[in-house]
Scaffold this active site. Structure first.
Site, PDB file in Angstrom:
ATOM      1  N   CYS A  73      -6.133   1.081   5.572  1.00 41.61           N
ATOM      2  CA  CYS A  73      -6.799  -0.153   5.974  1.00 41.61           C
ATOM      3  C   CYS A  73      -6.317  -0.495   7.388  1.00 41.61           C
ATOM      4  O   CYS A  73      -5.409   0.147   7.915  1.00 41.61           O
ATOM      5  CB  CYS A  73      -6.467  -1.282   4.996  1.00 41.61           C
ATOM      6  SG  CYS A  73      -4.746  -1.819   5.033  1.00 41.61           S
TER       7      CYS A  73
ATOM      8  N   CYS B 215      -2.509  -1.378   7.578  1.00 41.86           N
ATOM      9  CA  CYS B 215      -1.668  -0.178   7.477  1.00 41.86           C
ATOM     10  C   CYS B 215      -1.783   0.668   8.740  1.00 41.86           C
ATOM     11  O   CYS B 215      -0.794   1.253   9.196  1.00 41.86           O
ATOM     12  CB  CYS B 215      -2.042   0.650   6.251  1.00 41.86           C
ATOM     13  SG  CYS B 215      -1.494  -0.094   4.702  1.00 41.86           S
TER      14      CYS B 215
ATOM     15  N   HIS C 136       0.837  -1.193   0.000  1.00 41.58           N
ATOM     16  CA  HIS C 136       0.000   0.000   0.000  1.00 41.58           C
ATOM     17  C   HIS C 136       0.873   1.246   0.000  1.00 41.58           C
ATOM     18  O   HIS C 136       2.046   1.201   0.389  1.00 41.58           O
ATOM     19  CB  HIS C 136      -0.934  -0.011   1.202  1.00 41.58           C
ATOM     20  CG  HIS C 136      -2.020  -1.039   1.091  1.00 41.58           C
ATOM     21  ND1 HIS C 136      -3.057  -1.140   1.991  1.00 41.58           N
ATOM     22  CD2 HIS C 136      -2.239  -2.016   0.176  1.00 41.58           C
ATOM     23  CE1 HIS C 136      -3.861  -2.117   1.631  1.00 41.58           C
ATOM     24  NE2 HIS C 136      -3.387  -2.672   0.543  1.00 41.58           N
TER      25      HIS C 136
ATOM     26  N   GLU D 167       0.954   3.918   1.851  1.00 38.27           N
ATOM     27  CA  GLU D 167       1.504   4.329   3.146  1.00 38.27           C
ATOM     28  C   GLU D 167       2.613   3.382   3.598  1.00 38.27           C
ATOM     29  O   GLU D 167       3.589   3.807   4.207  1.00 38.27           O
ATOM     30  CB  GLU D 167       0.414   4.486   4.204  1.00 38.27           C
ATOM     31  CG  GLU D 167      -0.538   3.320   4.365  1.00 38.27           C
ATOM     32  CD  GLU D 167      -1.757   3.381   3.469  1.00 38.27           C
ATOM     33  OE1 GLU D 167      -1.623   3.399   2.228  1.00 38.27           O
ATOM     34  OE2 GLU D 167      -2.875   3.371   4.008  1.00 38.27           O
TER      35      GLU D 167
END
Length: 160
Positions: free
Chosen positions: A103, A106, A75, A77
């Site tokens: 999410c 994360c 992802h 991040e």
């Protein structure tokens, strides 16, 4: 000339970074900052040196895991945090700007790394059809400041 807020500058950069994604499902960008300085950037996609989904699997994208997510992609991040740490930059007390709310997985990384604030543009729950943004709720529960970026980003006034 009107001086833009740093929130606007960093979110505009996150939006532009999302355009770099090779994912065929969703493009997400992230900017990690500290004291009005950029310490790292990221966008979603496979780890460097593996493959680009839109090039290798243009019709279907990469294979999916048991939850329907890309099996190989990181992802945005995650990429921003990993790159900062790889380059010995402390993320403790930083602010993360991301185009899609984190999410839950994360969010756990964001909290564990000491990120102090997250500003996101769009709801992960709405994108995934979930009842609420569990990553956002996790972060709030454990004291990370979380704000939804409410402005609409336009490039009308930007000189190129």
């Amino acid at each position: 000339m009107i001086r833009p807020d740093f929130d606007d500058i960093f979110m505009e950069l996150a939006v532009n970074l999302a355009k770099r994604s090779h994912c065929i499902k969703k493009h997400v960008g992230a900017v990690l900052t500290k004291d009005t300085r950029i310490i790292s950037i990221g966008y979603n996609g496979p780890p460097p040196g593996t493959h680009n989904c839109d090039e290798e699997f243009p019709e279907t994208g990469c294979s999916r895991d048991s939850k329907g997510s890309c099996s190989l992609a990181l992802h945005a991040e995650q990429n921003a945090i990993l790159y900062a740490v790889k380059n010995n930059a402390s993320v403790e007390g930083s602010t993360l700007y991301v185009t899609l709310a984190p999410c839950l997985a994360c969010a756990r990384i964001i909290y564990s790394m000491g990120v102090a604030k997250v500003i996101y543009m769009y709801s992960y729950a709405e994108y995934k059809g979930l009842p609420f943004d569990e990553g956002v709720e996790f972060l709030k529960k454990f004291g990370v400041l979380v704000d939804k970026y409410e402005k609409e980003i336009t490039f009308e006034d930007v000189l190129i």
